[in-house]
Design an enzyme around this catalytic site. Structure first.
Site, mmCIF file in Angstrom:
data_model
loop_
_atom_site.group_PDB
_atom_site.id
_atom_site.type_symbol
_atom_site.label_atom_id
_atom_site.label_comp_id
_atom_site.label_asym_id
_atom_site.label_seq_id
_atom_site.Cartn_x
_atom_site.Cartn_y
_atom_site.Cartn_z
ATOM 1 N N GLY A 222 18.718 0.959 -27.301
ATOM 2 C CA GLY A 222 18.367 2.022 -26.360
ATOM 3 C C GLY A 222 17.273 1.673 -25.380
ATOM 4 N N GLU A 261 18.194 -3.147 -32.484
ATOM 5 C CA GLU A 261 19.516 -3.688 -32.108
ATOM 6 C C GLU A 261 19.854 -3.338 -30.658
ATOM 7 O OE1 GLU A 261 22.023 -1.928 -35.161
ATOM 8 O OE2 GLU A 261 22.205 -0.093 -33.972
ATOM 9 N N PRO A 262 19.113 -3.877 -29.708
ATOM 10 C CA PRO A 262 19.410 -3.575 -28.307
ATOM 11 C C PRO A 262 20.660 -4.283 -27.809
ATOM 12 C CG PRO A 262 17.503 -5.029 -28.476
ATOM 13 C CD PRO A 262 18.012 -4.842 -29.865
ATOM 14 N N ARG A 300 30.004 2.208 -14.532
ATOM 15 C CA ARG A 300 28.767 2.971 -14.749
ATOM 16 C C ARG A 300 28.427 3.936 -13.607
ATOM 17 N NH1 ARG A 300 24.177 1.174 -15.327
ATOM 18 N NH2 ARG A 300 23.592 2.551 -17.031
ATOM 19 N N TYR A 304 28.466 7.598 -15.081
ATOM 20 C CA TYR A 304 27.137 8.171 -15.348
ATOM 21 C C TYR A 304 26.343 8.453 -14.074
ATOM 22 C CZ TYR A 304 27.973 5.553 -19.755
ATOM 23 O OH TYR A 304 28.493 5.020 -20.904
ATOM 24 N N CYS A 330 42.254 3.900 -6.675
ATOM 25 C CA CYS A 330 42.703 5.170 -6.089
ATOM 26 C C CYS A 330 42.029 6.361 -6.763
ATOM 27 C CB CYS A 330 44.214 5.262 -6.183
ATOM 28 S SG CYS A 330 44.996 3.932 -5.283
ATOM 29 N N GLU A 331 40.770 6.483 -6.582
ATOM 30 C CA GLU A 331 39.967 7.596 -7.101
ATOM 31 C C GLU A 331 38.817 7.803 -6.119
ATOM 32 O OE1 GLU A 331 39.984 9.178 -10.274
ATOM 33 O OE2 GLU A 331 41.547 7.968 -11.236
ATOM 34 N N TYR A 359 27.456 -3.435 -20.204
ATOM 35 C CA TYR A 359 28.403 -2.336 -19.978
ATOM 36 C C TYR A 359 29.084 -2.474 -18.619
ATOM 37 C CZ TYR A 359 25.710 -0.748 -23.942
ATOM 38 O OH TYR A 359 25.084 -0.698 -25.162
HETATM 39 C C1 PLP Z 1 24.700 1.938 -32.907
HETATM 40 C C2 PLP Z 1 24.243 1.376 -31.607
HETATM 41 N N1 PLP Z 1 23.262 0.464 -31.605
HETATM 42 C C3 PLP Z 1 22.827 -0.093 -30.461
HETATM 43 C C4 PLP Z 1 23.367 0.259 -29.253
HETATM 44 C C5 PLP Z 1 22.863 -0.422 -28.017
HETATM 45 O O1 PLP Z 1 22.335 0.432 -27.094
HETATM 46 P P1 PLP Z 1 21.602 -0.189 -25.829
HETATM 47 O O2 PLP Z 1 22.579 -1.040 -25.132
HETATM 48 O O3 PLP Z 1 21.180 0.972 -25.025
HETATM 49 O O4 PLP Z 1 20.441 -0.968 -26.340
HETATM 50 C C6 PLP Z 1 24.372 1.223 -29.195
HETATM 51 C C7 PLP Z 1 24.944 1.632 -27.906
HETATM 52 O O5 PLP Z 1 25.721 2.511 -27.757
HETATM 53 C C8 PLP Z 1 24.836 1.787 -30.408
HETATM 54 O O6 PLP Z 1 25.816 2.699 -30.423
#
Ligand code: PLP
Length: 411
Positions: A222, A261-262, A300, A304, A330-331, A359
């Site tokens: 996150g 876990e980014p 994205r 979003y 086509c959107e 992403y």
């Molecule tokens: C369980 C979990 N961990 C980690 C992430 C990674 O998030 P970010 O890319 O924002 O670090 C996500 C993203 O959806 C997730 O679902």
């Protein structure tokens, strides 16, 4: 002031020799981001995983592996790819959402730790594998993120077992003799200020303190990155100085590691999507620039309303003019930027869409039956030696594949 263009000469050479649309990834940026996070957490016994959903290209996974970072996998496909890339089962956490029974057996057979976020799935796992190790994804009821679609905790979120259900969790664990190795949360994506994570972390730590044999707390991903020119990079130093001691003390007292876990934080800024301006349509009050890419390559902005800086690689010093930069899908929502000032764009100019390493390609599709972009890797030790790591697919190859894979009644 627009953002600076990274490695303009390399990008120009890629556009010339490989063509567009093309994703370009810089090894150097990924390495630096991993080091930044390790550095900020140096006082805390920690472990890093990579949420490979951000970008699962094997070349990126190879770099992640070399850096000693593990994997957060959320589907059997991601799990299989990680294992085939040589990640050891103990380096992978399997966090499938609404896991099927088949997925549960599959992941267990691969000997990875399952991270379960639904009580019924925990119960099913306990019945199938009494005495197994497990990690539990909690919903700490505090969420955050750059858009409501990516807030993954709180009352509105489908993710994790709400923290109020702790007595039920304990009862399922005890009933089936499951060994709780970790508690996990992931409260959302693109969090601009890590201090907002802290409210959720406090909830998790309070729960974790009740389990003396816990091996780790996983605080999820996150971490946000600066997409807009006026945004600053995350102040990880500030995070470390405000919360590092508390995390370190918790870790010492409870003998637990702290995991993060980014996904985005490691790879977003490492990627540039190169596109060619194919069409300038000046309608007087509005000037549309059509490019040879679209929401099928980078969803994205459409999904979003996300901001990605767009720079003119061919005419960087041109006078700034406002444009709507739109794709070839086509959107009407297929728009990378609205009323955005970019150095004057002419048909044929190459545009660089920044911060698209996360992403981007992993969410790309063949919508409108358009092929995916090529991908290029720029090695740190010799950027001029960039190489294609995914070939551009031609329309004929795409159609050929669909025809080959289709199941049709014989004529
Ligand atoms: C369980 C979990 N961990 C980690 C992430 C990674 O998030 P970010 O890319 O924002 O670090 C996500 C993203 O959806 C997730 O679902």
């Amino acid at each position: 002031m627009p953002k600076p263009l990274p490695f303009p000469e390399i990008l120009t050479r890629v556009a010339r020799s490989v063509g567009t649309p093309t994703y370009v990834y810089f090894e150097r940026t990924i390495r630096k981001q991993i080091e930044r996070l390790h550095g900020a957490l140096e006082m805390v016994p920690h472990r890093l995983l990579y949420a490979m959903k951000a970008n699962g290209h094997p070349q990126i996974l190879r770099q992640i592996q070399t850096a000693g970072v593990g994997i957060d996998a959320v589907s059997p496909g991601e799990l299989l790819l990680a294992l085939r890339m040589g990640f050891r089962p103990e380096d992978v956490l399997f966090s499938a959402n609404n896991m099927t029974t088949g997925e549960m057996h599959f992941a267990h057979r691969q000997k990875v730790l399952l991270n379960i976020g639904e009580l019924s799935r925990l119960e099913a796992y306990g019945k199938a594998y009494p005495g197994a190790d497990v990690c539990i994804r909690l919903n700490p009821q505090v969420g955050a993120g750059h858009h409501e679609h990516v807030i993954t905790a709180g009352a509105d979120s489908k993710f994790g077992i709400p923290v109020e259900f702790m007595p039920e969790i304990i009862s399922v664990l005890e009933q089936h003799g499951l060994r709780l190795r970790g508690l996990h949360q992931h409260i959302g994506s693109g969090i601009p200020d890590p201090a907002t994570l802290w409210d959720a972390v406090s909830v998790l730590l309070k729960q974790a303190a009740e389990f003396p044999d816990l091996e780790f707390v996983n605080l999820g991903g996150g971490l946000g990155v600066p997409y807009r020119p006026d945004e600053s990079p995350l102040d990880l130093g500030d995070f470390a100085s405000r919360f590092g001691d508390t995390l370190a003390a918790f870790s010492r007292t409870h003998d637990t590691e702290v995991w993060f876990e980014p996904g985005r934080f490691f790879v977003a800024e490492a990627g540039v999507l190169l596109a060619t301006a194919t069409t300038i349509k000046d309608n007087g009050d509005r000037c549309f620039v059509g490019v040879d890419s679209g929401m099928n390559h980078l969803v994205r902005p459409t999904m979003y309303g996300s901001y990605h800086e767009i720079l003119n690689l061919t005419n960087p010093d041109g006078a700034l003019r406002p444009y709507d930069v739109v794709g070839n899908i086509c959107e009407t929502g297929d728009r990378f930027a609205k009323n955005r000032e970019v150095a004057e764009i002419r048909e044929g100019d190459w545009l660089a869409i920044l911060d698209t390493g996360a992403y981007g390609m992993s969410m790309a599709s063949h919508y409108n039956l358009r092929a995916l972009p090529a991908e290029v890797w720029v090695p740190e030790d010799n950027p001029a030696q960039f190489r294609v790591i995914s070939e551009r697919q031609s329309p004929a190859q795409l159609v050929g594949r669909i025809m080959r894979e289709a199941v049709m009644p014989s004529a």
